[in-house]
Design a protein around this motif. Structure first.
Motif, PDB file in Angstrom:
ATOM      1  N   ALA A   1       0.830  -1.206   0.000  1.00 24.69           N
ATOM      2  CA  ALA A   1       0.000   0.000   0.000  1.00 24.69           C
ATOM      3  C   ALA A   1       0.862   1.252   0.000  1.00 24.69           C
ATOM      4  N   GLU A   2       1.908   1.244   0.796  1.00 27.41           N
ATOM      5  CA  GLU A   2       2.802   2.404   0.860  1.00 27.41           C
ATOM      6  C   GLU A   2       3.475   2.640  -0.495  1.00 27.41           C
ATOM      7  N   ARG A   3       3.881   1.564  -1.129  1.00 25.74           N
ATOM      8  CA  ARG A   3       4.537   1.676  -2.437  1.00 25.74           C
ATOM      9  C   ARG A   3       3.573   2.254  -3.479  1.00 25.74           C
ATOM     10  N   LEU A   4       2.345   1.776  -3.491  1.00 26.24           N
ATOM     11  CA  LEU A   4       1.374   2.243  -4.479  1.00 26.24           C
ATOM     12  C   LEU A   4       0.966   3.687  -4.227  1.00 26.24           C
ATOM     13  N   LYS A   5       0.888   4.063  -2.960  1.00 23.18           N
ATOM     14  CA  LYS A   5       0.607   5.467  -2.638  1.00 23.18           C
ATOM     15  C   LYS A   5       1.730   6.362  -3.185  1.00 23.18           C
ATOM     16  N   ALA A   6       2.979   5.892  -3.040  1.00 18.71           N
ATOM     17  CA  ALA A   6       4.117   6.663  -3.544  1.00 18.71           C
ATOM     18  C   ALA A   6       4.085   6.779  -5.066  1.00 18.71           C
ATOM     19  N   GLU A   7       3.469   5.793  -5.713  1.00 19.75           N
ATOM     20  CA  GLU A   7       3.337   5.833  -7.171  1.00 19.75           C
ATOM     21  C   GLU A   7       2.205   6.750  -7.620  1.00 19.75           C
ATOM     22  N   GLY A   8       1.434   7.244  -6.657  1.00 23.70           N
ATOM     23  CA  GLY A   8       0.371   8.182  -6.999  1.00 23.70           C
ATOM     24  C   GLY A   8      -1.018   7.607  -7.064  1.00 23.70           C
ATOM     25  N   PHE A   9      -1.195   6.357  -6.723  1.00 23.14           N
ATOM     26  CA  PHE A   9      -2.527   5.755  -6.749  1.00 23.14           C
ATOM     27  C   PHE A   9      -3.359   6.273  -5.573  1.00 23.14           C
ATOM     28  N   SER A  10      -4.633   6.479  -5.855  1.00 23.58           N
ATOM     29  CA  SER A  10      -5.563   6.957  -4.832  1.00 23.58           C
ATOM     30  C   SER A  10      -6.455   5.787  -4.395  1.00 23.58           C
ATOM     31  N   PHE A  11      -6.370   5.418  -3.134  1.00 23.20           N
ATOM     32  CA  PHE A  11      -7.183   4.341  -2.568  1.00 23.20           C
ATOM     33  C   PHE A  11      -7.052   4.416  -1.054  1.00 23.20           C
ATOM     34  N   GLU A  12      -7.820   3.571  -0.374  1.00 22.23           N
ATOM     35  CA  GLU A  12      -7.758   3.509   1.086  1.00 22.23           C
ATOM     36  C   GLU A  12      -7.537   2.058   1.504  1.00 22.23           C
ATOM     37  N   LEU A  13      -6.690   1.842   2.495  1.00 18.42           N
ATOM     38  CA  LEU A  13      -6.501   0.523   3.096  1.00 18.42           C
ATOM     39  C   LEU A  13      -6.933   0.594   4.547  1.00 18.42           C
ATOM     40  N   ARG A  14      -7.891  -0.233   4.915  1.00 13.36           N
ATOM     41  CA  ARG A  14      -8.388  -0.250   6.286  1.00 13.36           C
ATOM     42  C   ARG A  14      -8.020  -1.571   6.951  1.00 13.36           C
ATOM     43  N   LEU A  15      -7.370  -1.488   8.101  1.00 12.47           N
ATOM     44  CA  LEU A  15      -7.098  -2.663   8.916  1.00 12.47           C
ATOM     45  C   LEU A  15      -8.252  -2.839   9.900  1.00 12.47           C
ATOM     46  N   ILE A  16      -8.831  -4.036   9.926  1.00 12.28           N
ATOM     47  CA  ILE A  16      -9.970  -4.330  10.796  1.00 12.28           C
ATOM     48  C   ILE A  16      -9.528  -5.417  11.768  1.00 12.28           C
ATOM     49  N   GLU A  17      -9.368  -5.035  13.035  1.00 12.38           N
ATOM     50  CA  GLU A  17      -8.803  -5.959  14.012  1.00 12.38           C
ATOM     51  C   GLU A  17      -9.539  -5.875  15.341  1.00 12.38           C
ATOM     52  N   GLY A  18      -9.609  -7.023  16.017  1.00 10.67           N
ATOM     53  CA  GLY A  18     -10.078  -7.070  17.398  1.00 10.67           C
ATOM     54  C   GLY A  18     -11.526  -6.689  17.610  1.00 10.67           C
ATOM     55  N   LEU A  19     -12.377  -6.857  16.593  1.00  6.83           N
ATOM     56  CA  LEU A  19     -13.779  -6.473  16.699  1.00  6.83           C
ATOM     57  C   LEU A  19     -14.670  -7.705  16.794  1.00  6.83           C
ATOM     58  N   PRO A  20     -15.820  -7.598  17.458  1.00  5.86           N
ATOM     59  CA  PRO A  20     -16.798  -8.690  17.409  1.00  5.86           C
ATOM     60  C   PRO A  20     -17.211  -8.955  15.967  1.00  5.86           C
ATOM     61  N   ARG A  21     -17.659 -10.169  15.712  1.00 10.12           N
ATOM     62  CA  ARG A  21     -17.933 -10.554  14.334  1.00 10.12           C
ATOM     63  C   ARG A  21     -18.942  -9.629  13.651  1.00 10.12           C
ATOM     64  N   ALA A  22     -20.034  -9.296  14.297  1.00  9.25           N
ATOM     65  CA  ALA A  22     -21.064  -8.464  13.663  1.00  9.25           C
ATOM     66  C   ALA A  22     -20.512  -7.107  13.276  1.00  9.25           C
ATOM     67  N   THR A  23     -19.693  -6.528  14.150  1.00  7.87           N
ATOM     68  CA  THR A  23     -19.095  -5.227  13.859  1.00  7.87           C
ATOM     69  C   THR A  23     -18.108  -5.340  12.704  1.00  7.87           C
ATOM     70  N   ALA A  24     -17.302  -6.401  12.730  1.00  6.26           N
ATOM     71  CA  ALA A  24     -16.331  -6.606  11.656  1.00  6.26           C
ATOM     72  C   ALA A  24     -17.034  -6.796  10.315  1.00  6.26           C
ATOM     73  N   MET A  25     -18.120  -7.577  10.301  1.00  3.48           N
ATOM     74  CA  MET A  25     -18.858  -7.792   9.057  1.00  3.48           C
ATOM     75  C   MET A  25     -19.383  -6.468   8.498  1.00  3.48           C
ATOM     76  N   ALA A  26     -19.846  -5.590   9.368  1.00  3.06           N
ATOM     77  CA  ALA A  26     -20.323  -4.282   8.910  1.00  3.06           C
ATOM     78  C   ALA A  26     -19.187  -3.483   8.278  1.00  3.06           C
ATOM     79  N   ARG A  27     -17.982  -3.600   8.839  1.00  5.21           N
ATOM     80  CA  ARG A  27     -16.815  -2.906   8.266  1.00  5.21           C
ATOM     81  C   ARG A  27     -16.423  -3.517   6.912  1.00  5.21           C
ATOM     82  N   TYR A  28     -16.496  -4.850   6.800  1.00  4.33           N
ATOM     83  CA  TYR A  28     -16.190  -5.481   5.510  1.00  4.33           C
ATOM     84  C   TYR A  28     -17.162  -4.987   4.440  1.00  4.33           C
ATOM     85  N   ALA A  29     -18.438  -4.833   4.826  1.00  2.00           N
ATOM     86  CA  ALA A  29     -19.459  -4.415   3.861  1.00  2.00           C
ATOM     87  C   ALA A  29     -19.176  -3.033   3.306  1.00  2.00           C
TER      88      ALA A  29
END
Length: 389
Positions: free
Chosen positions: A257-285
């Motif tokens: 992700a860091e390399r692609l950002k340096a190349e000028g690509f526009s996107f977002e990377l979200r790390l989803i950790e330590g959440l209950p399953r229902a909350t995590a599923m909402a974040r995946y959606a």
């Protein structure tokens, strides 16, 4: 097959009683038990203790984070239920009721601590002893191997160029764990006729009778597909949800992700950790693309959740392991293959794809999940194995 499974009965006409235990890793055991109930069996998922991850069992015999006394009391209650109630006992994560310590190595005893001596000797004395007992009682026994319960450091180094072992080495695998895992596999091979592997790489180290079984960890009827958004809705959002950053290859995802950002690509990377399953599923959606793992060689429960949500899935698929997978399933795999060396290129290619193409891949992923990971279809296969025993 589903309709045939509905007819599964013991002699005497009552539904077959199936006990799934002692754990509910990633929701697999509880969801399989629920699907078996839909098909006419009397199935229960009973675990030794509650977990905090949002994967409830039908019954937990001890509270979350119990004392040793509470946990061991629950363990023996579980064994009594297996003896008294069950026709079939389906173990999970390569453990039986009597595994108070996965690796009860006497060499680690603190001989100056009497309690430690007693505990270690107890672990050695009871470890897996319920297997011959339940087999002798005529119970039908099955086991699902799910990952690190069977995966071994030394064998992974011998067999694979890319693996958790090659990336993390002995920092991830406890000293002596390979030998204890082999002992456990041998004990199950002697007394348990039905073996399933939820990850195909495990079949390199499991008994010959073991068979690959797709994950059945999610009630797909409760999930609505939400494929990647159109381009006008903003930059692509990647999501990565590591249960263990090292084992999932998270450092390679972050570096890409860091390399692609340096190349000028526009996107977002979200790390989803330590959440209950229902909350995590909402974040995946909310994401467009899900990145699972880059080392293990197959996708896990997260991958099933991602595909069910209509998200294109990126994961490392070890080609040598695909021989263990049903050819029809293999032919339909929608997973985008990536490893530590290629993840940046794969993410770059994904960013350059038309959104319509990603949308179509998301829909294909949702269809794949519903075809191959439907708990009722998986349960029907499992029930056939119970009956064939």
């Amino acid at each position: 097959m589903v309709e045939q499974a509905r007819q599964a009965r013991t002699v005497g006409g009552r539904p077959l009683r199936v006990l799934h235990c002692p754990w509910n890793i990633a929701g697999q055991s509880a969801q399989l038990a629920a699907a078996e109930r839909e098909l006419g069996l009397d199935s229960r998922c009973v675990v030794i203790e509650e977990t905090a991850c949002g994967f409830p069992a039908d019954l937990a015999l001890a509270p979350r984070s119990p004392s040793i006394v509470q946990r061991e009391r629950a363990r023996w209650r579980l064994l009594w239920q297996a003896m008294r109630w069950a026709d079939v006992v389906h173990f999970s994560f390569g453990q039986s009721c009597l595994v108070p310590n996965a690796f009860p190595d006497l060499g680690r005893i603190s001989w100056s601590n009497p309690l430690d001596i007693v505990w270690r000797l107890y672990c050695r004395a009871v470890w897996l002893k319920d297997l011959p007992l339940l087999a002798m009682m005529g119970k039908r026994l099955a086991v699902s191997w799910q990952g690190d319960d069977a995966r071994q450091h030394d064998r992974s180094l011998e067999l694979f160029d890319i693996s958790i072992a090659t990336a993390l080495g002995s920092d991830y695998y406890p000293a002596g764990s390979d030998a204890w895992k082999r002992r456990a596999i041998q004990a199950f091979a002697r007394h348990v006729p039905i073996h399933f592997a939820l990850n195909p790489d495990l079949l390199h180290v499991l008994p010959e009778q073991a068979r690959f079984l797709p994950y059945a960890n999610l009630d797909l009827s409760r999930v609505e597909a939400a494929p990647p958004r159109p381009e006008e809705d903003g930059p692509l959002v990647f999501a990565h949800a590591p249960s263990h950053r090292g084992a999932k290859g998270t450092q390679h995802v972050l570096a890409a992700a860091e390399r692609l950002k340096a190349e000028g690509f526009s996107f977002e990377l979200r790390l989803i950790e330590g959440l209950p399953r229902a909350t995590a599923m909402a974040r995946y959606a909310e994401a467009d693309i899900i990145i699972d793992q880059l080392l293990a060689g197959w996708y896990g429960g997260l991958g099933v959740e991602a595909m069910a949500l209509g998200k294109p899935l990126i994961a490392y698929l070890r080609q040598a392991d695909l021989a263990f997978v049903d050819p029809a399933m293999r032919a339909e795999l929608p997973v985008i293959d990536a490893d530590p060396a290629t993840i940046a290129a794969v993410m770059r290619s994904t960013l350059l794809k038309p959104r319509a193409e990603l949308h179509a891949l998301g829909l294909a992923s949702a269809a794949f999940a519903r075809r191959w990971h439907d708990p009722r279809r998986v349960a029907a296969r499992v029930i056939e194995a119970y009956r064939a025993r």
